[in-house]
Enzyme design. Sequence first.
Site, PDB file in Angstrom:
ATOM      1  N   ARG A  89       7.981  -7.665  23.987  1.00 18.51           N
ATOM      2  CA  ARG A  89       8.517  -7.336  22.664  1.00 18.51           C
ATOM      3  C   ARG A  89      10.010  -7.077  22.746  1.00 18.51           C
ATOM      4  O   ARG A  89      10.485  -6.358  23.633  1.00 18.51           O
ATOM      5  CB  ARG A  89       7.804  -6.095  22.113  1.00 18.51           C
ATOM      6  CG  ARG A  89       8.431  -5.437  20.896  1.00 18.51           C
ATOM      7  CD  ARG A  89       8.033  -6.114  19.606  1.00 18.51           C
ATOM      8  NE  ARG A  89       8.740  -5.611  18.454  1.00 18.51           N
ATOM      9  CZ  ARG A  89       8.263  -4.729  17.584  1.00 18.51           C
ATOM     10  NH1 ARG A  89       7.060  -4.237  17.755  1.00 18.51           N
ATOM     11  NH2 ARG A  89       8.971  -4.366  16.545  1.00 18.51           N
ATOM     12  N   ARG A  98       7.785 -11.152  16.091  1.00 15.98           N
ATOM     13  CA  ARG A  98       7.529 -10.399  17.321  1.00 15.98           C
ATOM     14  C   ARG A  98       6.350 -10.939  18.114  1.00 15.98           C
ATOM     15  O   ARG A  98       5.400 -11.465  17.544  1.00 15.98           O
ATOM     16  CB  ARG A  98       7.328  -8.932  17.022  1.00 15.98           C
ATOM     17  CG  ARG A  98       6.230  -8.682  16.027  1.00 15.98           C
ATOM     18  CD  ARG A  98       6.414  -7.402  15.275  1.00 15.98           C
ATOM     19  NE  ARG A  98       7.489  -7.577  14.322  1.00 15.98           N
ATOM     20  CZ  ARG A  98       7.770  -6.756  13.347  1.00 15.98           C
ATOM     21  NH1 ARG A  98       7.074  -5.687  13.179  1.00 15.98           N
ATOM     22  NH2 ARG A  98       8.768  -6.979  12.535  1.00 15.98           N
ATOM     23  N   ASP A 101       3.222  -6.153  17.990  1.00 14.45           N
ATOM     24  CA  ASP A 101       3.609  -4.972  17.224  1.00 14.45           C
ATOM     25  C   ASP A 101       2.402  -4.052  17.148  1.00 14.45           C
ATOM     26  O   ASP A 101       1.328  -4.474  16.711  1.00 14.45           O
ATOM     27  CB  ASP A 101       4.055  -5.392  15.822  1.00 14.45           C
ATOM     28  CG  ASP A 101       4.628  -4.238  15.009  1.00 14.45           C
ATOM     29  OD1 ASP A 101       5.151  -3.280  15.609  1.00 14.45           O
ATOM     30  OD2 ASP A 101       4.551  -4.299  13.766  1.00 14.45           O
ATOM     31  N   ASP A 103       1.340  -0.269  15.683  1.00  8.27           N
ATOM     32  CA  ASP A 103       1.772   0.845  14.838  1.00  8.27           C
ATOM     33  C   ASP A 103       0.654   1.860  14.676  1.00  8.27           C
ATOM     34  O   ASP A 103      -0.499   1.485  14.400  1.00  8.27           O
ATOM     35  CB  ASP A 103       2.151   0.345  13.430  1.00  8.27           C
ATOM     36  CG  ASP A 103       3.440  -0.444  13.407  1.00  8.27           C
ATOM     37  OD1 ASP A 103       4.385  -0.063  14.118  1.00  8.27           O
ATOM     38  OD2 ASP A 103       3.505  -1.440  12.667  1.00  8.27           O
TER      39      ASP A 103
END
Length: 173
Positions: A89, A98, A101, A103
Amino acid sequence: MSRILVAIGANLPAGDGAPPLKSCKAALAALGVLPGLRLVAASRWWESAPIPPDPASPRYVNGVALLEGSADPASLLSALQAIENAAGRTRPYPNAPRVLDLDIIDLDGLVRDAPDPILPHPRAHLRGFVLLPLAEVAPDWVHPRLKQPIAALMAALPAQDVRPLPQPDGQGA
């Protein structure tokens, strides 16, 4: 025991040329072996257009993992960023395409504005690519800040280009 929801996404091939779906599956496996956490459920994989729209950016693969265990927000964020970094990344600019990712969407209902990570994720309720897979693993989820159930959040979404990926042999993640 905390309930933790982590969004997984990718839209670029990995450094070895592996497609985004393979990177997402590898990230899911990595989440399942984080110390102090247990992978309880994973959504099926979804495909979505970039938000904000970017015609030059490939479509994303998205999913959500439900973990249980004990983790403080900063340590969990650090562990997720280590998985992202191992996948290659980079962060050239906000919302850039990307390789991976990860989150934190919710950490056991914790509400905090600082330091990072902000919880719950500040844009999760606006994104179909988060809410649709999240509903598969936590259909009873209520947004900790907005106090709205996931069904109400999904009903309020504007139209977004999100669809489930075909699942081989009817299997999920």
